[in-house]
Write a protein that holds these residues in place. Structure first.
Motif, PDB file in Angstrom:
ATOM      1  N   ASN A  99      -4.571  -9.345  -3.436  1.00 18.60           N
ATOM      2  CA  ASN A  99      -5.689 -10.172  -3.394  1.00 18.60           C
ATOM      3  C   ASN A  99      -6.759  -9.120  -3.033  1.00 18.60           C
ATOM      4  O   ASN A  99      -7.800  -9.602  -2.384  1.00 18.60           O
ATOM      5  CB  ASN A  99      -5.370 -11.074  -2.144  1.00 18.60           C
ATOM      6  N   GLY A 100      -7.037  -8.299  -4.008  1.00 25.17           N
ATOM      7  CA  GLY A 100      -8.164  -7.408  -4.094  1.00 25.17           C
ATOM      8  C   GLY A 100      -8.418  -6.276  -3.235  1.00 25.17           C
ATOM      9  O   GLY A 100      -9.253  -5.738  -3.193  1.00 25.17           O
ATOM     10  N   VAL A 101      -7.291  -6.175  -2.227  1.00 27.52           N
ATOM     11  CA  VAL A 101      -7.426  -5.160  -1.302  1.00 27.52           C
ATOM     12  C   VAL A 101      -6.462  -4.070  -1.487  1.00 27.52           C
ATOM     13  O   VAL A 101      -5.440  -4.336  -1.738  1.00 27.52           O
ATOM     14  CB  VAL A 101      -7.194  -5.802   0.008  1.00 27.52           C
ATOM     15  N   ASN A 102      -6.952  -2.799  -1.364  1.00 27.49           N
ATOM     16  CA  ASN A 102      -6.225  -1.755  -1.840  1.00 27.49           C
ATOM     17  C   ASN A 102      -5.093  -1.649  -0.704  1.00 27.49           C
ATOM     18  O   ASN A 102      -5.429  -1.785   0.615  1.00 27.49           O
ATOM     19  CB  ASN A 102      -6.708  -0.465  -1.769  1.00 27.49           C
ATOM     20  N   ILE A 103      -3.779  -1.584  -0.752  1.00 22.65           N
ATOM     21  CA  ILE A 103      -2.897  -1.528   0.287  1.00 22.65           C
ATOM     22  C   ILE A 103      -2.220  -0.241   0.362  1.00 22.65           C
ATOM     23  O   ILE A 103      -0.973   0.034   1.190  1.00 22.65           O
ATOM     24  CB  ILE A 103      -1.396  -2.641  -0.058  1.00 22.65           C
ATOM     25  N   GLY A 104      -2.662   0.940  -0.248  1.00 22.43           N
ATOM     26  CA  GLY A 104      -2.180   2.213  -0.199  1.00 22.43           C
ATOM     27  C   GLY A 104      -1.972   2.666   1.421  1.00 22.43           C
ATOM     28  O   GLY A 104      -0.918   3.529   1.403  1.00 22.43           O
ATOM     29  N   ASN A 105      -2.773   2.467   2.302  1.00 24.27           N
ATOM     30  CA  ASN A 105      -2.475   3.002   3.654  1.00 24.27           C
ATOM     31  C   ASN A 105      -1.791   1.789   4.604  1.00 24.27           C
ATOM     32  O   ASN A 105      -1.765   2.097   6.030  1.00 24.27           O
ATOM     33  CB  ASN A 105      -3.789   3.327   4.297  1.00 24.27           C
ATOM     34  N   GLU A 106      -1.324   0.741   4.093  1.00 24.23           N
ATOM     35  CA  GLU A 106      -0.721  -0.218   5.037  1.00 24.23           C
ATOM     36  C   GLU A 106       0.798  -0.359   4.950  1.00 24.23           C
ATOM     37  O   GLU A 106       1.400   0.340   3.916  1.00 24.23           O
ATOM     38  CB  GLU A 106      -1.198  -1.796   4.387  1.00 24.23           C
ATOM     39  N   ASN A 107       1.255  -0.782   5.887  1.00 24.31           N
ATOM     40  CA  ASN A 107       2.725  -0.798   6.204  1.00 24.31           C
ATOM     41  C   ASN A 107       3.357  -2.097   5.534  1.00 24.31           C
ATOM     42  O   ASN A 107       2.662  -2.866   5.140  1.00 24.31           O
ATOM     43  CB  ASN A 107       3.046  -0.596   7.771  1.00 24.31           C
ATOM     44  N   HIS A 108       4.565  -1.862   5.700  1.00 30.05           N
ATOM     45  CA  HIS A 108       5.197  -3.195   4.961  1.00 30.05           C
ATOM     46  C   HIS A 108       5.028  -4.602   5.228  1.00 30.05           C
ATOM     47  O   HIS A 108       4.631  -5.390   4.627  1.00 30.05           O
ATOM     48  CB  HIS A 108       6.905  -2.953   5.069  1.00 30.05           C
ATOM     49  N   ARG A 109       4.881  -4.755   6.929  1.00 30.11           N
ATOM     50  CA  ARG A 109       4.596  -5.939   7.429  1.00 30.11           C
ATOM     51  C   ARG A 109       3.141  -6.263   7.156  1.00 30.11           C
ATOM     52  O   ARG A 109       2.716  -7.673   6.616  1.00 30.11           O
ATOM     53  CB  ARG A 109       4.557  -5.859   8.963  1.00 30.11           C
ATOM     54  N   GLN A 110       2.126  -5.548   7.113  1.00 26.23           N
ATOM     55  CA  GLN A 110       0.690  -5.710   6.431  1.00 26.23           C
ATOM     56  C   GLN A 110       0.687  -6.186   5.040  1.00 26.23           C
ATOM     57  O   GLN A 110       0.006  -7.187   4.791  1.00 26.23           O
ATOM     58  CB  GLN A 110      -0.217  -4.515   6.788  1.00 26.23           C
ATOM     59  N   VAL A 111       1.417  -5.496   4.311  1.00 22.99           N
ATOM     60  CA  VAL A 111       1.576  -6.089   2.810  1.00 22.99           C
ATOM     61  C   VAL A 111       2.102  -7.384   2.488  1.00 22.99           C
ATOM     62  O   VAL A 111       1.321  -8.265   2.005  1.00 22.99           O
ATOM     63  CB  VAL A 111       2.188  -4.873   2.103  1.00 22.99           C
ATOM     64  N   VAL A 112       3.165  -7.764   3.430  1.00 22.81           N
ATOM     65  CA  VAL A 112       3.855  -9.094   3.367  1.00 22.81           C
ATOM     66  C   VAL A 112       2.801  -9.946   3.945  1.00 22.81           C
ATOM     67  O   VAL A 112       2.581 -11.008   3.316  1.00 22.81           O
ATOM     68  CB  VAL A 112       5.170  -9.167   4.358  1.00 22.81           C
ATOM     69  N   GLU A 113       1.991  -9.881   4.896  1.00 21.22           N
ATOM     70  CA  GLU A 113       0.948 -10.680   5.404  1.00 21.22           C
ATOM     71  C   GLU A 113      -0.137 -10.705   4.606  1.00 21.22           C
ATOM     72  O   GLU A 113      -0.418 -12.089   4.106  1.00 21.22           O
ATOM     73  CB  GLU A 113       0.454 -10.134   6.953  1.00 21.22           C
ATOM     74  N   ARG A 114      -0.549  -9.686   3.586  1.00 23.33           N
ATOM     75  CA  ARG A 114      -1.529 -10.167   2.703  1.00 23.33           C
ATOM     76  C   ARG A 114      -1.079 -10.791   1.491  1.00 23.33           C
ATOM     77  O   ARG A 114      -1.686 -11.885   0.854  1.00 23.33           O
ATOM     78  CB  ARG A 114      -1.987  -8.634   2.048  1.00 23.33           C
ATOM     79  N   VAL A 115       0.293 -10.687   1.191  1.00 27.21           N
ATOM     80  CA  VAL A 115       0.869 -11.787   0.014  1.00 27.21           C
ATOM     81  C   VAL A 115       0.860 -13.073   0.555  1.00 27.21           C
ATOM     82  O   VAL A 115       0.637 -13.959  -0.511  1.00 27.21           O
ATOM     83  CB  VAL A 115       2.434 -11.005  -0.302  1.00 27.21           C
TER      84      VAL A 115
END
Length: 198
Positions: A60-76
């Motif tokens: 959703n337009g945000v780089n997720i390179g430094n995020e953990n799995h849970r954070q990425v799932v929340e963004r999705v």
């Protein structure tokens, strides 16, 4: 950089007749990044162009390179029933990495792909219908006597190859009248494999 691999911005939408987006998020031990681990057959992810081993660069337009799995799932999940994933395949990822280029959704060569609003695999449309029909015919004939199986065998057509005697819909209706049929236990993968055997 006209020969540069194209990152893909996949705009995924959920369909009312399909559960989820049809992919799983995968992280590799010892490697940074989040990847597409698997893709369900006939899913929004498949039709929109996600591929196994794609690296997810942005959600959703945000780089997720430094995020953990849970954070990425929340963004999705942040936007109901849709998400936008900027992805790159392994070769493209290596290409940009070697040139020290940061992949972003603002790059000129980003390919935009979008899930159709209507599921092209819904009953009566496309591959899923054929998979469902084949699975249901197979389910109906698997526990029946040989006389029932014979009524569903393929016959040769002189014009264009293999045809079935009657439609799958007719076969379902005929067998449903004889007994109650339960067909919901097969996964899409099972249905696809069954179709490939036909």
């Amino acid at each position: 950089m006209s020969d540069a691999p194209q990152p893909r911005l996949c705009h995924l939408r959920k369909w009312p007749d399909f559960s989820g987006y049809g992919f799983n998020l995968h992280a590799e031990r010892g490697k940074t990044g989040h990847y597409v681990g698997s893709i369900d057959l006939c899913s929004p992810a498949e039709v929109t162009g996600l591929r196994i081993d794609d690296r997810i660069v942005e959600v959703n337009g945000v780089n997720i390179g430094n995020e953990n799995h849970r954070q990425v799932v929340e963004r999705v999940k942040a936007v109901a029933n849709e998400t936008k994933l900027l992805v790159i395949d392994r070769e493209g990822d290596a290409y940009y990495h070697d040139r020290k280029v940061i992949i972003t959704g603002n790059m000129e060569n980003v390919l935009y792909l979008e899930t159709p609003v209507v599921n092209p695999y819904s009953r009566g449309q496309g591959l899923n219908s054929r998979i469902d029909d084949a699975a249901e015919v197979s389910s109906m004939t698997s526990n029946s006597s040989d006389s029932h199986i014979a009524s569903f065998h393929p016959i040769r057509s002189q014009s264009d190859g293999l045809e079935f005697a009657g439609s799958a819909k007719e076969a379902r209706e005929k067998m449903s009248k004889k007994r109650n049929v339960k067909t919901g236990d097969m996964t899409l993968k099972d249905k696809y494999e069954l179709l490939q055997k036909l």
